[in-house]
Design an enzyme around this catalytic site. Structure first.
Site, PDB file in Angstrom:
ATOM      1  CG  ASP A 114      59.334  27.929  14.453  1.00 40.06           C
ATOM      2  OD1 ASP A 114      59.372  28.367  13.293  1.00 40.06           O
ATOM      3  OD2 ASP A 114      59.332  28.666  15.458  1.00 40.06           O
ATOM      4  N   GLY A 174      63.428  33.941  18.448  1.00 39.97           N
ATOM      5  CA  GLY A 174      63.112  33.648  17.047  1.00 39.97           C
ATOM      6  C   GLY A 174      63.916  32.503  16.468  1.00 39.97           C
ATOM      7  CG  LEU A 175      67.666  31.974  17.063  1.00 37.14           C
ATOM      8  CD1 LEU A 175      69.066  31.894  17.656  1.00 37.14           C
ATOM      9  CD2 LEU A 175      67.756  32.191  15.551  1.00 37.14           C
ATOM     10  N   GLY A 176      63.565  29.282  17.417  1.00 39.14           N
ATOM     11  CA  GLY A 176      62.846  28.017  17.512  1.00 39.14           C
ATOM     12  C   GLY A 176      63.217  27.186  18.723  1.00 39.14           C
ATOM     13  CB  SER A 177      64.571  27.905  22.125  1.00 38.96           C
ATOM     14  OG  SER A 177      63.639  28.849  22.557  1.00 38.96           O
ATOM     15  CB  SER A 178      59.236  26.829  22.372  1.00 41.69           C
ATOM     16  OG  SER A 178      58.630  27.272  21.202  1.00 41.69           O
ATOM     17  CB  ALA A 179      60.006  24.471  17.400  1.00 46.14           C
ATOM     18  CB  ALA A 180      64.736  22.927  19.440  1.00 45.42           C
TER      19      ALA A 180
HETATM   20  C1  MEV Z   1      58.025  31.978  14.320  1.00 46.08           C
HETATM   21  O1  MEV Z   1      59.289  31.351  14.321  1.00 46.08           O
HETATM   22  C2  MEV Z   1      57.488  32.086  12.945  1.00 46.08           C
HETATM   23  C3  MEV Z   1      56.127  32.746  12.806  1.00 46.08           C
HETATM   24  O2  MEV Z   1      55.817  32.695  11.410  1.00 46.08           O
HETATM   25  C4  MEV Z   1      55.055  32.030  13.612  1.00 46.08           C
HETATM   26  C5  MEV Z   1      54.719  30.651  13.056  1.00 46.08           C
HETATM   27  O3  MEV Z   1      55.088  30.319  11.930  1.00 46.08           O
HETATM   28  O4  MEV Z   1      54.021  29.920  13.786  1.00 46.08           O
HETATM   29  C6  MEV Z   1      56.147  34.205  13.225  1.00 46.08           C
END
Ligand code: MEV
Length: 324
Positions: free
Chosen positions: A135, A87-93
């Site tokens: 993200d 949930g810390l956005g590693s794939s977006a980073a």
């Molecule tokens: C994931 O970091 C956040 C979610 O809202 C998915 C998204 O925004 O694409 C769960």
């Protein structure tokens, strides 16, 4: 060799509801993904293995979009400070830093909107078409980012993002938020449950819940109000109010079925020494966060509970060219 980096993110308000157009607020955190790219013989490689759309969907999609499939082979190395699938956005980073590296390789300018757009498309492809730009915009812009379905007065508008999702066409306005100087005395303590939680499944679960129980859409709307009130409180440095709203956001996420006993327990423990606490990101495991002016106490309490902890200021630099 080209080296770039981008930060992870922590969502303060609006995870899940942002997928349905409601506002969300995230800060870049002091933990980064670094991507290095250099020419190699044979085929494209990633971390020593041949680049493969099954193993590396984000990177293949970015390579094809930025350079085309026939661009001469390069080897990509990734180093990350972030817990992955947490949930810390590693794939977006990874997507933002990877996109910046590929643009730089082909001597294209590192335009923030372009990076955020390519990275968002790569995320959406890997998440069955359901990805908000929160993200990828936070990884690209850094600092504190507000994503909303309209241009918001309290924030600096940057650009618009569109996406065709299985639930229809979505449009988001991306803003940055200037935090007050008092924010430098406030910390986020992020606690990791150690449970891997795939975002795609959680986002799909919420879509199914909303289709079976359309009355739950009122909770999505309330999450949007909480996020808007959160921005107002944050902009004036009212951290007590921000904390109360974070507590409410957690309860709404529990109602969407995306929390778990481990997250609820860590949230409860962290609230004793913080303004407020909630799960962050997709949920189902992954991480929670607490907003606090006593980071050592909150971190120690979470560690006693067996959580791995990361303490970060609110905001960090966005995508950066480390070595051109
Ligand atoms: C994931 O970091 C956040 C979610 O809202 C998915 C998204 O925004 O694409 C769960």
């Amino acid at each position: 060799m080209v080296t770039t980096s981008a930060p992870g993110k922590a969502i303060l308000f609006g995870e899940h509801s942002v997928v349905y157009g409601e506002p969300a607020v995230a800060v870049a955190i002091d933990a980064r993904v670094e991507v290095s790219v250099e020419p190699c013989d044979g085929v494209w490689k990633m971390d020593g293995l041949s680049l493969d759309s099954g193993r590396h969907p984000h990177v293949v999609s970015l390579r094809n979009a930025v350079l085309g499939e026939d661009f001469q082979p390069h080897a990509i190395q990734v180093r990350s400070d972030l817990f992955s699938a947490a949930g810390l956005g590693s794939s977006a980073a990874l997507s933002a830093a990877g996109c910046a590296a590929l643009l730089s390789l082909s001597s294209q300018p590192l335009d923030e909107e372009k990076i955020a757009t390519f990275a968002h498309h790569a995320e959406a492809q890997a998440q069955e078409g359901r990805a908000s730009p929160i993200d990828t915009s936070t990884a690209t812009l850094g600092g504190c980012v507000l994503v909303s379905n309209k241009r918001e007065e309290l924030a600096n508008w940057k650009y618009t993002r569109n996406l065709e999702t299985p639930e229809g066409e979505r449009e988001w306005e991306i803003h940055s938020i200037n935090l007050p100087s008092s924010a430098s005395d406030i910390w986020l303590v992020v606690g990791y449950t150690g449970i891997h939680a795939p975002t795609t499944d959680l986002v799909k679960g919420v879509a199914e819940l909303l289709s079976n129980k359309p009355e739950k859409m009122s909770d999505i709307a309330r999450m949007g109000e909480v996020a808007r009130n959160g921005v107002s409180a944050l902009s004036v440095g009212d951290y007590i109010e921000v904390g109360k709203l974070m507590d409410e956001a957690h309860q709404l996420l529990v109602g969407l079925g995306v929390s778990c006993p481990e997250l609820d327990d860590m949230v409860e423990v962290a609230r004793r020494t913080s303004f407020g606490a909630k799960l962050t990101g997709a949920g189902g495991g992954g991480c929670m966060l607490a907003l606090t002016d006593k980071p050592d106490e909150t971190a120690a309490a979470l560690e006693m509970r067996g959580g791995r902890v990361l303490v970060t200021p609110l905001g960090a630099p966005g995508v950066t060219l480390e070595k051109p």
